[in-house]
Design a protein around this motif. Structure first.
Motif, mmCIF file in Angstrom:
data_model
loop_
_atom_site.group_PDB
_atom_site.id
_atom_site.type_symbol
_atom_site.label_atom_id
_atom_site.label_comp_id
_atom_site.label_asym_id
_atom_site.label_seq_id
_atom_site.Cartn_x
_atom_site.Cartn_y
_atom_site.Cartn_z
ATOM 1 N N THR A 22 0.840 -1.193 0.000
ATOM 2 C CA THR A 22 0.000 0.000 0.000
ATOM 3 C C THR A 22 0.876 1.244 0.000
ATOM 4 O O THR A 22 1.810 1.345 0.807
ATOM 5 C CB THR A 22 -0.933 0.026 1.226
ATOM 6 N N VAL A 23 0.566 2.150 -0.902
ATOM 7 C CA VAL A 23 1.220 3.459 -0.952
ATOM 8 C C VAL A 23 0.205 4.460 -0.402
ATOM 9 O O VAL A 23 -0.935 4.524 -0.886
ATOM 10 C CB VAL A 23 1.630 3.829 -2.389
ATOM 11 N N TYR A 24 0.614 5.260 0.565
ATOM 12 C CA TYR A 24 -0.341 6.092 1.298
ATOM 13 C C TYR A 24 -0.369 7.526 0.766
ATOM 14 O O TYR A 24 0.661 8.100 0.405
ATOM 15 C CB TYR A 24 0.018 6.103 2.788
ATOM 16 N N ASP A 25 -1.600 8.078 0.772
ATOM 17 C CA ASP A 25 -1.815 9.488 0.390
ATOM 18 C C ASP A 25 -1.082 9.834 -0.913
ATOM 19 O O ASP A 25 -0.233 10.724 -0.966
ATOM 20 C CB ASP A 25 -1.354 10.432 1.508
ATOM 21 N N VAL A 26 -1.434 9.112 -1.951
ATOM 22 C CA VAL A 26 -0.759 9.296 -3.247
ATOM 23 C C VAL A 26 -1.163 10.635 -3.861
ATOM 24 O O VAL A 26 -2.335 10.860 -4.188
ATOM 25 C CB VAL A 26 -1.096 8.151 -4.205
ATOM 26 N N TYR A 27 -0.189 11.520 -3.970
ATOM 27 C CA TYR A 27 -0.365 12.803 -4.659
ATOM 28 C C TYR A 27 0.845 12.971 -5.567
ATOM 29 O O TYR A 27 1.989 13.010 -5.088
ATOM 30 C CB TYR A 27 -0.459 13.960 -3.660
ATOM 31 N N LEU A 28 0.599 13.046 -6.870
ATOM 32 C CA LEU A 28 1.681 12.996 -7.841
ATOM 33 C C LEU A 28 1.756 14.291 -8.643
ATOM 34 O O LEU A 28 1.001 14.477 -9.604
ATOM 35 C CB LEU A 28 1.470 11.814 -8.799
ATOM 36 N N PRO A 29 2.682 15.172 -8.264
ATOM 37 C CA PRO A 29 2.960 16.305 -9.148
ATOM 38 C C PRO A 29 3.779 15.821 -10.343
ATOM 39 O O PRO A 29 4.314 14.704 -10.331
ATOM 40 C CB PRO A 29 3.766 17.252 -8.259
ATOM 41 N N PRO A 30 3.886 16.631 -11.389
ATOM 42 C CA PRO A 30 4.676 16.212 -12.552
ATOM 43 C C PRO A 30 6.121 15.890 -12.164
ATOM 44 O O PRO A 30 6.723 16.572 -11.342
ATOM 45 C CB PRO A 30 4.600 17.423 -13.479
ATOM 46 N N GLY A 31 6.666 14.819 -12.746
ATOM 47 C CA GLY A 31 8.040 14.402 -12.461
ATOM 48 C C GLY A 31 8.075 13.076 -11.723
ATOM 49 O O GLY A 31 7.054 12.395 -11.546
ATOM 50 N N ASN A 32 9.267 12.674 -11.287
ATOM 51 C CA ASN A 32 9.436 11.453 -10.503
ATOM 52 C C ASN A 32 9.027 11.698 -9.055
ATOM 53 O O ASN A 32 9.339 12.743 -8.480
ATOM 54 C CB ASN A 32 10.879 10.977 -10.563
ATOM 55 N N ASN A 33 8.365 10.710 -8.471
ATOM 56 C CA ASN A 33 7.870 10.852 -7.103
ATOM 57 C C ASN A 33 8.196 9.593 -6.302
ATOM 58 O O ASN A 33 7.687 8.509 -6.595
ATOM 59 C CB ASN A 33 6.352 11.073 -7.103
ATOM 60 N N SER A 34 9.076 9.729 -5.303
ATOM 61 C CA SER A 34 9.398 8.613 -4.413
ATOM 62 C C SER A 34 8.369 8.562 -3.292
ATOM 63 O O SER A 34 8.148 9.552 -2.598
ATOM 64 C CB SER A 34 10.804 8.776 -3.825
#
Length: 450
Positions: free
Chosen positions: A290-302
């Motif tokens: 499970t990945v929590y509180d997924v918020y993805l701005p443009p670009g790579n996101n760890s």
């Protein structure tokens, strides 16, 4: 009296021509009798023309125009009324709306940035930044823009946003900030978000009716624009960056944690809450994270994840797993794929996200050395520990390693036939130094020797 009349007429000359009504003689003598009088008339006419010419020569153009308008103003008034009755309706009903519509049609309305954040199964938080450019200052009343798929035969908007009152003067940025909108057509939204996930770029169509003011002039216009927006491109670049086993496992079964990369190739920030992913090796499900509180701005996101790696499934199906990993192992990698399992916000499943991700599969490859180092570090925590002893402590015996080596031994010839590189091969049941070299290398990396 009678004799007198006769007496008067006795002087009448019979051959004298009769006098004309104009005081001249009869036909025969008309030319000679009137000649002096005509010369007098011609002279007076010539004098009159000269006087008029002299008077005209002294008038300026403005005076001539004023005198002309003064004489014919009534006709000009009638002509102006007729012209206005014809032209003004055309101006306000045809020309100005056409100009306004032409300006609207020329707008590109590019999407510079924005965000789509899932709040509930039926609502989204939407923000969009775009721009308009007009040659004339204009004011636009609040209007509703409907977002839809242009490829759908019938107009079926999936959400709508409200554009605030605007004053446009030249190039003007427009902000639609954090509007909570209701999903009006979930099927169409799923169709659009599927394209967002699968493609490098996606089209977004908007439609609305605008009330526009050019100074005191008012006109209505129709907006129908389709713009292209960069999208997720199948999360190209997705991968597990770091993975650590948690031993002993927690009471809820969690025995793995780490970070993974969730790239966003698009222009929109994406928020989807808590994302659960199935870990797959071939067709075998080997874990759930499970990945929590997924918020993805443009670009790579760890992003941090935790979950459960199904160790019993791994041990029982090691042959099947290694078969599915043959191509990746020949490249020195382990391939772990991920599929959607659940998407939850505030305890509620987001149906339209699950409908997309639960039917998509993304690929992650991890170098064997990196994965080995991460796993060994889970056991040793940087201490100097004998690998065979450690494996014996963890698994109870060396059966797991023996099974791996026996699979490599029996399948090595088939793999070698396909590629120049062949996996390690040792006799069945023997834990030789070549078999453990991979683990030793990971141990040395953990200890800082490489």
């Amino acid at each position: 009296m009678a004799s007198a009349f006769r007496e008067d007429t006795s002087h009448y000359e019979h051959q004298s021509p009769p006098t004309s009504v104009h005081g001249g003689r009869g036909e025969a003598g008309e030319g000679t009798s009137n000649a002096p009088e005509r010369r007098s008339d011609d002279a007076s006419s010539a004098d009159h023309v000269q006087e008029k010419a002299a008077a005209a020569a002294t008038l300026t153009k403005r005076q001539k125009v004023r005198r002309h308008c003064g004489r014919f103003w009534w006709w000009y008034l009638i002509g102006f009324i007729i012209f206005s009755a014809i032209f003004l309706p055309i101006l306000f009903l045809v020309i100005i709306p056409a100009i306004v519509q032409r300006i609207l049609d020329s707008q590109t309305m590019p999407v510079h940035s924005g965000e789509f954040i899932a709040i509930t199964p039926d609502t989204l938080n939407v923000s969009i930044t775009t721009s308009l450019s007009t040659p004339l200052p204009a004011d636009i009343d609040p209007l509703t823009l409907f977002l839809y798929n242009k490829d759908t035969p019938t107009f079926s908007p999936f959400v709508n946003v409200t554009l605030p009152p605007l004053h446009i003067d030249g190039q003007t940025d427009i902000y639609i900030a954090e509007q909570t909108v209701t999903i009006t057509n979930e099927t169409e939204l799923i169709s659009w978000f599927s394209n967002v996930f699968d493609q490098k770029s996606v089209t977004l169509s908007t439609r609305g009716d605008a009330s526009i003011h050019l100074g005191k002039l008012h006109s209505n216009g129709h907006i129908d624009k389709t713009v292209e927006v960069n999208s997720l491109n199948k999360l190209d670049g997705f991968g597990i960056q770091h993975m650590q086993l948690m031993l002993p496992a927690k009471e809820n079964g969690t025995n793995i944690q780490g970070t993974l990369n969730l790239p966003n190739w698009g222009a929109l920030n994406i928020g989807i809450g808590n994302l659960s992913l199935n870990l797959m090796s071939g067709d075998l499900r080997i874990g759930l994270i499970t990945v929590y509180d997924v918020y993805l701005p443009p670009g790579n996101n760890s992003r941090y994840f935790n979950g459960e790696l199904y160790l019993d499934v791994l041990f029982q199906n090691i042959g099947t797993i290694l078969s599915s990993q043959a191509d990746a192992l020949n490249e020195g990698n382990i391939q772990i794929d991920a599929t959607g399992n659940a998407t939850v916000v505030n305890g509620e499943h987001i149906r339209f996200i699950e409908a997309i991700l639960n039917h998509r599969r993304v690929v992650s490859t991890i170098p064997v050395v990196k994965l080995t180092s991460d796993l060994i570090s889970s056991f040793t925590n940087g201490s100097d520990v004998s690998i065979p002893d450690m494996l014996d402590d963890v698994f109870g015996n060396s059966t797991f390693i023996q099974e791996v080596l026996s699979h490599w031994n029996t399948t090595g010839s088939n793999v070698a036939a396909k590629t120049k590189r062949s996996p390690l091969s040792v006799p069945r049941g023997v834990i030789g130094p070549g078999a453990l070299s991979l683990f030793k290398l990971g141990m040395k990396m953990r200890m800082g020797k490489y």
